[in-house]
Design a protein around this motif. Structure first.
Motif, PDB file in Angstrom:
ATOM      1  N   THR A 176      28.559 -13.905 -48.274  1.00 55.25           N
ATOM      2  CA  THR A 176      28.556 -13.777 -49.733  1.00 55.25           C
ATOM      3  C   THR A 176      28.780 -15.141 -50.391  1.00 55.25           C
ATOM      4  O   THR A 176      28.085 -15.500 -51.353  1.00 55.25           O
ATOM      5  N   LEU A 177      29.721 -15.899 -49.861  1.00 56.83           N
ATOM      6  CA  LEU A 177      29.997 -17.229 -50.407  1.00 56.83           C
ATOM      7  C   LEU A 177      28.762 -18.124 -50.343  1.00 56.83           C
ATOM      8  O   LEU A 177      28.403 -18.788 -51.320  1.00 56.83           O
ATOM      9  N   LEU A 178      28.087 -18.119 -49.185  1.00 50.82           N
ATOM     10  CA  LEU A 178      26.943 -19.009 -48.982  1.00 50.82           C
ATOM     11  C   LEU A 178      25.711 -18.572 -49.769  1.00 50.82           C
ATOM     12  O   LEU A 178      24.915 -19.417 -50.189  1.00 50.82           O
ATOM     13  N   THR A 179      25.554 -17.287 -49.967  1.00 52.63           N
ATOM     14  CA  THR A 179      24.337 -16.811 -50.642  1.00 52.63           C
ATOM     15  C   THR A 179      24.514 -16.625 -52.148  1.00 52.63           C
ATOM     16  O   THR A 179      23.580 -16.856 -52.913  1.00 52.63           O
ATOM     17  N   ASP A 180      25.732 -16.216 -52.576  1.00 53.30           N
ATOM     18  CA  ASP A 180      25.948 -15.888 -53.984  1.00 53.30           C
ATOM     19  C   ASP A 180      26.945 -16.802 -54.688  1.00 53.30           C
ATOM     20  O   ASP A 180      27.150 -16.671 -55.892  1.00 53.30           O
ATOM     21  N   GLY A 181      27.608 -17.676 -53.933  1.00 53.19           N
ATOM     22  CA  GLY A 181      28.565 -18.594 -54.542  1.00 53.19           C
ATOM     23  C   GLY A 181      29.961 -18.015 -54.659  1.00 53.19           C
ATOM     24  O   GLY A 181      30.172 -16.813 -54.460  1.00 53.19           O
ATOM     25  N   PRO A 182      30.942 -18.873 -54.977  1.00 55.51           N
ATOM     26  CA  PRO A 182      32.345 -18.432 -54.995  1.00 55.51           C
ATOM     27  C   PRO A 182      32.644 -17.354 -56.019  1.00 55.51           C
ATOM     28  O   PRO A 182      33.498 -16.499 -55.785  1.00 55.51           O
ATOM     29  N   SER A 183      31.954 -17.357 -57.146  1.00 59.29           N
ATOM     30  CA  SER A 183      32.266 -16.369 -58.182  1.00 59.29           C
ATOM     31  C   SER A 183      32.035 -14.933 -57.695  1.00 59.29           C
ATOM     32  O   SER A 183      32.670 -13.996 -58.182  1.00 59.29           O
ATOM     33  N   ALA A 184      31.157 -14.765 -56.688  1.00 54.82           N
ATOM     34  CA  ALA A 184      30.891 -13.425 -56.142  1.00 54.82           C
ATOM     35  C   ALA A 184      32.097 -12.876 -55.376  1.00 54.82           C
ATOM     36  O   ALA A 184      32.161 -11.685 -55.089  1.00 54.82           O
ATOM     37  N   LEU A 185      33.064 -13.743 -55.069  1.00 53.14           N
ATOM     38  CA  LEU A 185      34.264 -13.318 -54.339  1.00 53.14           C
ATOM     39  C   LEU A 185      35.489 -13.219 -55.248  1.00 53.14           C
ATOM     40  O   LEU A 185      36.604 -13.036 -54.778  1.00 53.14           O
ATOM     41  N   ALA A 186      35.270 -13.337 -56.548  1.00 50.82           N
ATOM     42  CA  ALA A 186      36.391 -13.403 -57.497  1.00 50.82           C
ATOM     43  C   ALA A 186      37.299 -12.178 -57.435  1.00 50.82           C
ATOM     44  O   ALA A 186      38.501 -12.282 -57.682  1.00 50.82           O
ATOM     45  N   ASP A 187      36.761 -11.013 -57.085  1.00 53.35           N
ATOM     46  CA  ASP A 187      37.563  -9.786 -57.064  1.00 53.35           C
ATOM     47  C   ASP A 187      38.133  -9.454 -55.683  1.00 53.35           C
ATOM     48  O   ASP A 187      38.797  -8.433 -55.516  1.00 53.35           O
ATOM     49  N   ASP A 188      37.887 -10.328 -54.692  1.00 56.60           N
ATOM     50  CA  ASP A 188      38.359 -10.088 -53.322  1.00 56.60           C
ATOM     51  C   ASP A 188      39.801 -10.580 -53.210  1.00 56.60           C
ATOM     52  O   ASP A 188      40.075 -11.769 -53.413  1.00 56.60           O
ATOM     53  N   GLU A 189      40.726  -9.673 -52.872  1.00 56.34           N
ATOM     54  CA  GLU A 189      42.148 -10.038 -52.825  1.00 56.34           C
ATOM     55  C   GLU A 189      42.474 -11.028 -51.706  1.00 56.34           C
ATOM     56  O   GLU A 189      43.532 -11.655 -51.715  1.00 56.34           O
ATOM     57  N   ARG A 190      41.582 -11.168 -50.716  1.00 57.38           N
ATOM     58  CA  ARG A 190      41.841 -12.115 -49.626  1.00 57.38           C
ATOM     59  C   ARG A 190      41.228 -13.488 -49.902  1.00 57.38           C
ATOM     60  O   ARG A 190      41.210 -14.336 -49.042  1.00 57.38           O
ATOM     61  N   VAL A 191      40.696 -13.657 -51.108  1.00 59.80           N
ATOM     62  CA  VAL A 191      40.071 -14.921 -51.494  1.00 59.80           C
ATOM     63  C   VAL A 191      40.741 -15.455 -52.738  1.00 59.80           C
ATOM     64  O   VAL A 191      40.956 -14.734 -53.714  1.00 59.80           O
ATOM     65  N   GLU A 192      41.107 -16.738 -52.691  1.00 59.34           N
ATOM     66  CA  GLU A 192      41.696 -17.394 -53.856  1.00 59.34           C
ATOM     67  C   GLU A 192      40.760 -18.499 -54.303  1.00 59.34           C
ATOM     68  O   GLU A 192      40.342 -19.340 -53.495  1.00 59.34           O
ATOM     69  N   LEU A 193      40.408 -18.467 -55.582  1.00 63.88           N
ATOM     70  CA  LEU A 193      39.501 -19.470 -56.127  1.00 63.88           C
ATOM     71  C   LEU A 193      40.298 -20.444 -56.992  1.00 63.88           C
ATOM     72  O   LEU A 193      41.107 -20.026 -57.819  1.00 63.88           O
TER      73      LEU A 193
END
Length: 198
Positions: A176-193
């Motif tokens: 997801t990070l590589l194809t859609d960028g970091p903003s696509a992970l904004a709601d993932d609790e295991r990811v901190e932006l």
């Protein structure tokens, strides 16, 4: 264009992140390959002399030596691809070198996992020489990596991914990070932006 730099302590999942990139046909530049090549050039076994040669390269050519040697490989990758993944950043000095080279197109990703989880993974991987065979303990490796400035590099991350779940789950987040960028992970609790990447 984005150059994704991957930083993390041994066994955190850096190689798995790089494997996802390869599956997506994203070129991967592995900084450890520079060190392994230098080991072979010096007639040394990378499995037992990797840390020693890494220190020597930095002592001989400065703290950004391995990042500097990786730049031509990154630039080659960008000729044919929109993205490149750089696996194995070890210090804040290396991060700064890549930031200077690529500016806002450089995105630093820290992959993190607890010590015991990482130790179990490394035992399963079996790539490195054991302490009995002349290799380093994980604690010694952590200390060496942190001595290079890895802790400071991890604190500079634009994206921090906690890798404690299943392999498939981690692979999905990297894809997801590589194809859609970091903003696509904004709601993932295991990811901190970091601010500015959400």
């Amino acid at each position: 264009m984005t150059v994704f730099g991957i930083v993390g302590l041994p066994g955190s999942g850096k190689s798995e992140a790089a494997a996802v990139a390869r599956e997506l046909d994203v070129p991967v530049v592995t900084m450890g390959d520079v060190i392994r090549g230098a080991c072979r050039d010096r007639g040394l076994d990378p499995a037992t002399h990797h840390g020693e040669v890494a220190k020597a390269l930095r002592a001989e050519n400065g703290p950004a030596a391995i990042a500097e040697a990786s730049l031509p490989h990154i630039e080659d990758g960008l000729e044919d691809s929109e993205h490149v993944v750089v696996d194995g950043i070890r210090s804040d000095v290396e991060v700064e070198r890549f930031q200077a080279a690529f500016g806002g197109d450089f995105l630093l990703v820290s992959v993190e996992a607890p010590f015991e989880t990482r130790a179990d993974r490394l035992d399963l991987r079996g790539r490195d020489a054991s302490v009995e065979d002349g290799g380093e303990s994980l604690q010694d490796r952590d200390e060496r990596e942190l001595g290079f400035g890895m802790g400071e590099a991890m604190e500079m991350a634009d994206v921090t991914i906690t890798n404690t779940g299943s392999l498939a789950d981690f692979q999905e987040r990297i894809e997801t990070l590589l194809t859609d960028g970091p903003s696509a992970l904004a709601d993932d609790e295991r990811v901190e932006l970091a601010e500015g990447n959400a």
